[in-house]
Write an enzyme that holds these catalytic residues in place. Structure first.
Site, short mmCIF file in Angstrom:
data_model
loop_
_atom_site.label_atom_id
_atom_site.label_comp_id
_atom_site.label_asym_id
_atom_site.label_seq_id
_atom_site.Cartn_x
_atom_site.Cartn_y
_atom_site.Cartn_z
N CYS A 1 0.83 -1.20 0.00
CA CYS A 1 0.00 0.00 0.00
C CYS A 1 0.87 1.26 0.00
CB CYS A 1 -0.87 0.01 1.24
SG CYS A 1 -1.82 -1.49 1.42
N ARG B 1 2.35 0.91 -5.73
CA ARG B 1 2.41 0.08 -4.53
C ARG B 1 1.12 -0.69 -4.29
NH1 ARG B 1 5.53 1.00 -0.09
NH2 ARG B 1 7.48 1.98 -0.59
N TRP C 1 -3.35 -2.34 -1.55
CA TRP C 1 -3.17 -3.69 -2.08
C TRP C 1 -3.70 -4.59 -0.99
CZ3 TRP C 1 -0.02 -8.08 -0.89
CH2 TRP C 1 0.06 -9.02 -1.90
N ASN D 1 0.07 0.64 5.92
CA ASN D 1 0.75 -0.27 5.00
C ASN D 1 1.34 -1.36 5.86
OD1 ASN D 1 2.26 -1.43 2.95
ND2 ASN D 1 3.93 0.06 3.11
N GLY D 2 1.09 -2.64 5.52
CA GLY D 2 1.64 -3.74 6.32
C GLY D 2 0.53 -4.64 6.83
N GLU E 1 13.15 -15.34 -16.40
CA GLU E 1 12.73 -13.93 -16.38
C GLU E 1 11.72 -13.67 -17.51
OE1 GLU E 1 12.65 -11.26 -14.79
OE2 GLU E 1 12.89 -9.51 -16.08
N LYS F 1 7.88 -12.51 -16.78
CA LYS F 1 7.36 -11.24 -17.31
C LYS F 1 6.13 -11.49 -18.19
CE LYS F 1 10.13 -7.88 -15.88
NZ LYS F 1 10.60 -8.53 -14.66
N GLU G 1 3.12 -12.28 -15.87
CA GLU G 1 2.57 -11.21 -15.04
C GLU G 1 1.98 -10.07 -15.86
OE1 GLU G 1 5.23 -9.09 -12.41
OE2 GLU G 1 6.88 -9.24 -13.82
N HIS H 1 13.34 -34.37 -20.13
CA HIS H 1 12.93 -35.05 -18.89
C HIS H 1 11.48 -34.72 -18.53
CE1 HIS H 1 16.96 -36.45 -18.27
NE2 HIS H 1 17.42 -35.21 -18.44
N LYS I 1 4.05 -3.39 -6.31
CA LYS I 1 5.51 -3.35 -6.16
C LYS I 1 5.87 -3.30 -4.67
CE LYS I 1 9.20 -1.25 -8.85
NZ LYS I 1 9.44 -2.33 -9.79
C1 F6R Z 1 8.80 -9.11 -11.50
C2 F6R Z 1 9.10 -8.29 -10.34
C3 F6R Z 1 9.14 -8.94 -9.01
C4 F6R Z 1 10.25 -8.34 -8.12
C5 F6R Z 1 10.20 -8.97 -6.72
C6 F6R Z 1 11.33 -8.50 -5.83
O1 F6R Z 1 8.77 -8.36 -12.67
O2 F6R Z 1 9.26 -7.10 -10.44
O3 F6R Z 1 9.28 -10.32 -9.12
O4 F6R Z 1 11.48 -8.56 -8.73
O5 F6R Z 1 8.98 -8.66 -6.11
O6 F6R Z 1 11.29 -7.12 -5.61
P1 F6R Z 1 12.54 -6.34 -5.05
O7 F6R Z 1 13.60 -6.38 -6.11
O8 F6R Z 1 12.06 -4.96 -4.76
O9 F6R Z 1 12.99 -7.07 -3.81
#
Ligand code: F6R
Length: 606
Positions: free
Chosen positions: A2, A27, A74, A98-99, A478, A482, A485, A501, A601
């Site tokens: 949040c 966030r 969030w 937040n938390g 990766e 990507k 998501e 396998h 994020k």
């Molecule tokens: C994927 C992505 C997430 C972050 C993960 C770690 O695109 O962005 O998987 O990499 O949440 O976040 P940080 O780097 O802030 O610890």
């Protein structure tokens, strides 16, 4: 997670609070709200969904007031609805949080037994009701806050607005970030410096268990019942740095910043004239390190996995990697004299932070690679080796990843030099390859038309496989993460050697298989996997260099030719097209790229 912001102001605050939420929306974005004081009474507007819904609501029902708080959510406890949107309020206090309050059930049971009625399903309401209960016992807001903090378990950044007190906000933090902003006759609180950037550049970061009493012209910070001083720093962030510029999405802007993120990070850790790395000073000698443990989550974890290959290969150093959420509970034995690295863009990810704390409890020296230098991980480390990627707003991490790789590679080179496992000549070659990287990255960004064409095909698929070997395997992971998501297409990343396998059973003409295949010492091996897919009527998509395309391109369903680079730096280059592929596939599908569903994020909860 949040985002929260508060202003003790002299002018109407709602437009600025909403503007702050816009910068914090990365966030969390499932609901939002604002509360201010009108004639001493708490009034609020809340809305489910994106911030635009709150703005529409405020358009119809404006909210005056010169002191207020705001939140973008969030959801953790309590579904996504207007009644669970923050600020959570009683008639005495409004709270943004937040938390997670871990003991909220126990607190609620107590408060309900006292006769209090809860209006939401959130854990946050326990805080609002507890504060109210103390205020009703004639405590001052400051006393009520101290008493409330003593009862809370879990993680929180809180900002509280009190009825009848337009000159006051109280903030508190434990395990979640909160910054104080100093203005002219106004004071601010926010989740991070980004939120406060257009309001002020003078910022103080609160520390664990701090709480702050904010008035128009002062911030008094307390910890364990005593006043404390927190240094005021001038942030380099400005409002302009956190806009989208001419780009359609933050993610696109941030991918275009790969060359600058890499070169800014290289500037700190390379000496081009000496053709050598210039490592940061470290509180240990690589020669004495028995084992390195690298922990991280998500995309940052893929950087950790690539780091493992580099440290093992260049420095002959045993390396263990694990994702934070597993490592924190594994009770792994760790050797005396060991080093643990935490890799994180935000520096706040709860699982990585907990893993770091476990490593510290095992006597490891803690080195963190973070993009936010004021973060919890930075504060709790023995040494930080920052990435210089600049603010990353898009939920999907992009430029922070390439910058993390640069730090890991330069550290691995310096470890190789210290341990006598890397010759000066090879170091010079690697440094040359790194110096060329920003230009090569710009070339890849320039091939967006070819990537769009491939992405349009991938966007039609239901499932996609990504294969790579060696350092290309984490890049395959990766790419798959990507794509999942951003476009919601199911994707899996595999080491190409594992194809036979099990996953080979998935090969079918409607399943594109992306090969991350620079020409390196494993090129023959990935070529066999490519042939196996082709022979079974699959749709191989080849990301390779001129030699790889010459060898396999004619059998590919689609291919992308990338510049030739030293194979050791190839993962830094190949990260970009897999991210672009996901971006353009999502664009073709029309998903919300900067704010994918269910995500946020900076994941500061478990
Ligand atoms: C994927 C992505 C997430 C972050 C993960 C770690 O695109 O962005 O998987 O990499 O949440 O976040 P940080 O780097 O802030 O610890």
């Amino acid at each position: 997670m949040c985002g929260i912001i508060g202003i003790v102001g002299i002018n109407p605050v709602t437009p600025r609070l909403v503007e702050g939420l816009r910068r914090l929306e990365y966030r969390g974005y499932d609901s939002s709200g604002v509360a201010t004081l009108i004639n001493g009474h708490i009034d609020r507007r809340r809305a489910e969904g994106k911030l635009t819904n709150l703005e529409a609501r405020l358009g119809l029902e404006p909210l005056a007031g010169t002191t207020g708080i705001a939140h973008t959510r969030w959801a953790t406890h309590g579904g996504v609805s207007e009644r669970n949107a923050h600020p959570i309020a009683t008639d005495r206090v409004a709270v943004v949080h937040n938390g997670i309050i871990e003991n909220h059930r126990e607190l609620k049971a107590e408060l309900v037994a006292e006769g209090r009625r809860f209006d939401s399903d959130t854990d946050t309401e326990a805080v609002a009701q507890l504060l109210t209960s103390f205020l009703e016992r004639q405590m001052s807001p400051e006393e009520a806050m101290a008493a409330t903090m003593a009862r809370l378990k879990g993680a929180f950044a809180l900002v509280c607005l009190f009825a009848g007190r337009h000159d006051l906000l109280i903030g508190a933090r434990r395990n979640c970030p909160l910054a104080v902003g100093y203005g002219e006759g106004e004071m601010y609180l926010g989740s991070d410096a980004l939120a406060l950037a257009p309001l002020t550049r003078r910022i103080a970061y609160l520390e664990e268990d701090d709480w702050v009493v904010l008035r128009h012209d002062e911030a008094r910070v307390f910890n364990a019942g005593k006043p404390v001083t927190r240094e005021i720093k001038t942030t380099a962030l400005s409002g302009a740095m956190i806009g989208k510029g001419n780009h359609r999405h933050f993610m696109l802007k941030e991918m275009h910043e790969h060359p600058e993120a890499v070169s800014a990070t290289l500037r700190s850790y390379l000496d081009p004239a000496a053709r050598a790395v210039s490592p940061p000073s470290l509180p240990f000698d690589w020669k004495d390190v028995p084992r390195l443990t690298i922990t991280a989550c998500g995309t940052a974890y893929y950087a950790a996995q690539i780091g493992k290959y580099w440290f093992e290969r260049l420095a002959r150093l045993p390396v263990e990697t694990d994702i934070g959420s597993e490592f924190r509970y594994r009770e792994a034995p760790m050797p005396a004299g060991g080093v643990c690295m935490a890799v994180s863009q935000s520096g706040e990810t709860a699982d990585t932070l907990a893993a770091l704390r476990y490593a510290r409890s095992q006597g490891q020296t803690i080195l963190s690679i973070v993009n936010v230098k004021e973060s919890a991980m930075a504060r709790e480390s023995d040494v930080i080796v920052p990435t210089h990627a600049g603010p990353e707003i898009s939920v999907a991490s992009t430029k922070a990843f390439t910058a993390q790789l640069v730090v890991l590679l330069t550290l691995a080179i310096s470890a190789g030099r210290a341990r006598g496992t890397l010759s000066a000549a090879r170091e010079a070659e690697l440094v040359d390859a790194l110096i060329e990287l920003p230009s090569r990255l710009a070339e890849v960004l320039g091939s967006h038309e070819a990537i769009v064409a491939i992405a349009n095909k991938v966007a039609e698929a239901r499932d996609v496989l990504y294969l790579g070997r060696g350092t290309s395997y984490p890049i395959a992971l990766e790419g798959a993460l990507k794509l999942k998501e951003l476009s919601y297409i199911h994707a899996e990343g595999y080491p190409a050697g594992e194809l036979k396998h099990g996953p080979i059973a998935l090969i079918a003409e409607d399943v594109p298989v992306v090969f991350v295949a620079p020409t390196d010492e494993l090129a023959d091996k990935i070529a066999s996997a490519f042939e196996q897919v082709h022979a079974r009527g699959g749709k191989p998509i080849l990301f390779s260099d001129a030699a790889g395309i010459a060898r396999l391109g004619s059998k590919a369903f689609a291919s992308l030719c990338l510049p030739d680079v030293d194979p050791m730096v190839a993962p830094i280059l190949y990260a970009v097209p897999v991210q672009m592929l996901a971006y353009y596939a999502a664009l073709a599908k029309g998903t919300d790229i900067d704010q994918p569903r269910n995500l946020a994020k900076s994941v500061v909860v478990e």
